[in-house]
Design a protein around this motif. Structure first.
Motif, PDB file in Angstrom:
ATOM      1  N   THR A 303      33.331  32.965   3.938  1.00 57.11           N
ATOM      2  CA  THR A 303      32.513  33.119   5.188  1.00 57.11           C
ATOM      3  C   THR A 303      32.557  32.199   6.266  1.00 57.11           C
ATOM      4  O   THR A 303      32.637  32.435   7.377  1.00 57.11           O
ATOM      5  N   GLU A 304      32.380  30.874   5.692  1.00 55.07           N
ATOM      6  CA  GLU A 304      32.308  29.870   6.873  1.00 55.07           C
ATOM      7  C   GLU A 304      33.777  29.633   7.690  1.00 55.07           C
ATOM      8  O   GLU A 304      33.559  29.611   8.874  1.00 55.07           O
ATOM      9  N   ALA A 305      34.616  29.996   6.938  1.00 55.59           N
ATOM     10  CA  ALA A 305      36.078  30.125   7.554  1.00 55.59           C
ATOM     11  C   ALA A 305      36.091  30.925   8.555  1.00 55.59           C
ATOM     12  O   ALA A 305      36.779  30.768   9.732  1.00 55.59           O
ATOM     13  N   GLU A 306      35.894  32.128   8.174  1.00 57.03           N
ATOM     14  CA  GLU A 306      35.853  33.285   9.035  1.00 57.03           C
ATOM     15  C   GLU A 306      34.897  33.064  10.430  1.00 57.03           C
ATOM     16  O   GLU A 306      35.173  33.423  11.497  1.00 57.03           O
ATOM     17  N   GLU A 307      33.885  32.652  10.305  1.00 55.52           N
ATOM     18  CA  GLU A 307      32.865  32.237  11.243  1.00 55.52           C
ATOM     19  C   GLU A 307      33.311  31.189  12.168  1.00 55.52           C
ATOM     20  O   GLU A 307      33.101  30.954  13.398  1.00 55.52           O
ATOM     21  N   MET A 308      34.110  30.249  11.644  1.00 55.79           N
ATOM     22  CA  MET A 308      34.958  29.218  12.755  1.00 55.79           C
ATOM     23  C   MET A 308      36.032  29.858  13.426  1.00 55.79           C
ATOM     24  O   MET A 308      36.747  28.855  13.842  1.00 55.79           O
ATOM     25  N   GLY A 309      36.528  30.983  13.164  1.00 61.35           N
ATOM     26  CA  GLY A 309      37.620  31.600  13.703  1.00 61.35           C
ATOM     27  C   GLY A 309      38.795  31.829  13.010  1.00 61.35           C
ATOM     28  O   GLY A 309      39.764  32.142  13.914  1.00 61.35           O
ATOM     29  N   VAL A 310      38.677  31.620  11.750  1.00 63.09           N
ATOM     30  CA  VAL A 310      39.955  31.915  10.874  1.00 63.09           C
ATOM     31  C   VAL A 310      40.276  33.216  10.712  1.00 63.09           C
ATOM     32  O   VAL A 310      39.353  33.904  10.185  1.00 63.09           O
ATOM     33  N   ALA A 311      41.523  33.802  11.101  1.00 62.51           N
ATOM     34  CA  ALA A 311      41.726  35.308  10.796  1.00 62.51           C
ATOM     35  C   ALA A 311      41.674  35.632   9.436  1.00 62.51           C
ATOM     36  O   ALA A 311      41.947  34.952   8.633  1.00 62.51           O
ATOM     37  N   LEU A 312      41.133  36.772   9.022  1.00 70.97           N
ATOM     38  CA  LEU A 312      40.937  37.318   7.673  1.00 70.97           C
ATOM     39  C   LEU A 312      42.220  37.235   6.796  1.00 70.97           C
ATOM     40  O   LEU A 312      42.209  36.932   5.569  1.00 70.97           O
ATOM     41  N   ARG A 316      42.392  34.426   3.069  1.00 69.63           N
ATOM     42  CA  ARG A 316      42.898  34.851   1.617  1.00 69.63           C
ATOM     43  C   ARG A 316      43.552  33.754   1.049  1.00 69.63           C
ATOM     44  O   ARG A 316      43.912  33.595   0.024  1.00 69.63           O
ATOM     45  N   HIS A 317      44.320  32.808   2.051  1.00 69.05           N
ATOM     46  CA  HIS A 317      44.910  31.896   1.390  1.00 69.05           C
ATOM     47  C   HIS A 317      44.130  30.732   0.962  1.00 69.05           C
ATOM     48  O   HIS A 317      44.557  29.856  -0.015  1.00 69.05           O
ATOM     49  N   LEU A 318      42.954  30.754   1.409  1.00 67.50           N
ATOM     50  CA  LEU A 318      41.831  29.823   0.757  1.00 67.50           C
ATOM     51  C   LEU A 318      41.316  30.116  -0.461  1.00 67.50           C
ATOM     52  O   LEU A 318      41.191  29.462  -1.446  1.00 67.50           O
ATOM     53  N   THR A 319      40.961  31.649  -0.618  1.00 69.07           N
ATOM     54  CA  THR A 319      40.463  32.190  -1.992  1.00 69.07           C
ATOM     55  C   THR A 319      41.743  32.536  -2.763  1.00 69.07           C
ATOM     56  O   THR A 319      41.375  32.813  -4.010  1.00 69.07           O
ATOM     57  N   ALA A 320      42.908  32.532  -2.434  1.00 72.94           N
ATOM     58  CA  ALA A 320      44.266  32.951  -3.065  1.00 72.94           C
ATOM     59  C   ALA A 320      44.136  34.431  -3.491  1.00 72.94           C
ATOM     60  O   ALA A 320      44.707  34.873  -4.699  1.00 72.94           O
ATOM     61  N   GLU A 341      45.248  24.117   8.402  1.00 71.05           N
ATOM     62  CA  GLU A 341      44.280  24.781   9.565  1.00 71.05           C
ATOM     63  C   GLU A 341      42.967  25.346   9.130  1.00 71.05           C
ATOM     64  O   GLU A 341      42.293  25.018  10.188  1.00 71.05           O
ATOM     65  N   ILE A 342      42.847  26.003   7.992  1.00 69.27           N
ATOM     66  CA  ILE A 342      41.375  26.507   7.593  1.00 69.27           C
ATOM     67  C   ILE A 342      40.398  25.397   7.637  1.00 69.27           C
ATOM     68  O   ILE A 342      39.448  25.328   8.242  1.00 69.27           O
ATOM     69  N   GLN A 343      40.771  24.172   7.047  1.00 64.11           N
ATOM     70  CA  GLN A 343      39.933  23.009   6.705  1.00 64.11           C
ATOM     71  C   GLN A 343      39.671  22.423   7.862  1.00 64.11           C
ATOM     72  O   GLN A 343      38.616  21.973   8.195  1.00 64.11           O
ATOM     73  N   GLN A 344      40.678  22.342   9.038  1.00 66.55           N
ATOM     74  CA  GLN A 344      40.361  21.759  10.204  1.00 66.55           C
ATOM     75  C   GLN A 344      39.090  22.568  11.106  1.00 66.55           C
ATOM     76  O   GLN A 344      38.461  21.853  11.653  1.00 66.55           O
ATOM     77  N   LYS A 345      39.672  23.959  11.002  1.00 65.00           N
ATOM     78  CA  LYS A 345      38.619  24.702  11.554  1.00 65.00           C
ATOM     79  C   LYS A 345      37.170  24.542  11.093  1.00 65.00           C
ATOM     80  O   LYS A 345      36.263  24.907  11.641  1.00 65.00           O
ATOM     81  N   ARG A 346      37.160  24.464   9.664  1.00 66.89           N
ATOM     82  CA  ARG A 346      35.844  24.254   9.147  1.00 66.89           C
ATOM     83  C   ARG A 346      35.249  22.913   9.419  1.00 66.89           C
ATOM     84  O   ARG A 346      34.179  22.642   9.083  1.00 66.89           O
ATOM     85  N   GLY A 347      35.865  21.959   9.982  1.00 63.10           N
ATOM     86  CA  GLY A 347      35.522  20.821  10.337  1.00 63.10           C
ATOM     87  C   GLY A 347      35.433  19.817   9.135  1.00 63.10           C
ATOM     88  O   GLY A 347      34.749  18.711   9.243  1.00 63.10           O
TER      89      GLY A 347
END
Length: 353
Positions: A303-312, A316-320, A341-347
């Protein structure tokens, strides 16, 4: 089907009864585990080679869950003198299931469904009392579809994660040691919470990770390289500097250890680790924090990744969650870049120069 109060003789196993079907499903060892003559862990980790294919193909944790549920079924069967399942009515089964909480009810219903299916295949049951259908119809795993029932998920905030970790590191709690009780803090609990939050992994995945094997560098970042228990999908997740510092300072071979610095053994120590997690949760509430559900850490990361602007499609690459037609090797190469990229956008990590 009732039992006379004057009849104290143990009921005998009859063809088509619950113990008969349990042995048909998992062999004599499963029946021994349900009756308490064999430990749950031993039966889950070392299934009887005489068992049905459905039992042998189960994961150890699934077998462990079934054994616990079958104990409740066995107690009910004893109360009705091991009556054959063909004599059970839908009303009786419903009343029995209503004795349990929703979570327990689901697990016991799943176990009963397996037994009734076996009874149909063995020709001792015509109609499944759970659903009124032909009992011999093969059991299927049902996937939740769009619009289906959903459970409410309360996402963890970054503040929640920090507070739980702070309590784990600084607040001693009474813990059971061998032959005694000691009041200790749980350094491994802080690492556990942050790993679950940053990697969107389950506690049963995290408990098995070793520092030398799973902490690797890829795409210029240190992170966790592991196969997810839910999907078996190889995944690389970069970690924050804060979490990596905790891991490096712990000095343990395993990433997550118990309050006394000892590792957890998969399956055998699931309940022990869950007990430590519950104790931590109680300590957090005493310290003024909110009671959070650990399983929701995985959902919180997505949810946090999506809220930070990561496309859905990238989340799924985070949750596998994967497309089964996708080439495994290509997915792994792509996943490492996208999770960076996801972890960068999550800060959680910063871009490398």
């Amino acid at each position: 089907m009732g039992r006379s109060s004057a009849d104290d003789r143990p009921p005998t196993t009859r063809v088509g009864s619950a113990p008969w079907l349990i042995e048909k499903w998992g062999g004599p060892d499963l029946l021994a585990a349900v009756e308490g003559r064999l430990s749950t862990s031993d039966a889950a980790l070392n299934p009887d080679p005489r068992a049905r294919e459905e039992w042998l193909n189960c994961e150890p944790r699934t077998r462990k869950l079934y054994i616990r549920s079958l104990r409740s079924v066995m107690a009910w069967s004893i109360s009705i003198r091991h009556a054959p399942v063909a004599l059970m009515t839908p009303l009786q089964v419903r009343d029995y299931l209503n004795l349990f909480t929703p979570g327990q009810r689901k697990n016991i219903r799943d176990a009963l469904s397996q037994l009734f299916g076996i009874a149909g295949e063995e020709g001792v049951l015509e109609t499944n009392p759970l659903n009124g259908r032909k009992a011999s119809v093969k059991r299927r795993l049902r996937k939740r579809v769009k619009g289906g029932r959903k459970s409410n998920v309360e996402c963890w905030s970054r503040t929640d994660v920090d507070f739980y970790c702070h309590v784990a590191l600084t607040t001693p709690a009474w813990q059971n040691a061998i032959g005694r009780r000691r009041k200790v803090a749980w350094r491994g609990g802080s690492i556990l919470i942050r790993l679950m939050y940053e990697t969107a992994a389950d506690s049963t995945d995290v408990m098995t990770w070793e520092k030398a094997t799973h902490v690797v560098e890829r795409e210029g970042y240190r992170g966790i390289d592991f196969d997810r228990g839910k999907t078996g999908q190889p995944t690389f997740i970069p970690l924050s500097d804060r979490l990596l510092r905790e891991i490096d300072e712990s000095g343990a071979f395993f990433l997550v250890t118990d309050p006394f610095g000892n590792p957890y053994e998969p399956v055998r120590d699931d309940a022990r680790m869950r007990g430590h997690m519950i104790t931590l949760q109680e300590q957090v509430v005493k310290a003024g924090g909110r009671r959070r559900i650990y399983d929701h850490l995985r959902h919180s990361a997505a949810t946090e990744a999506e809220e930070m602007g990561v496309a859905l499609d990238k989340v799924r690459h985070l949750t596998a969650h994967k497309d089964s037609a996708m080439n495994r090797e290509v997915y792994v190469q792509t996943s490492a870049k996208i999770t960076v990229e996801i972890q960068q956008k999550r800060g959680l990590i910063t871009p490398k120069q």
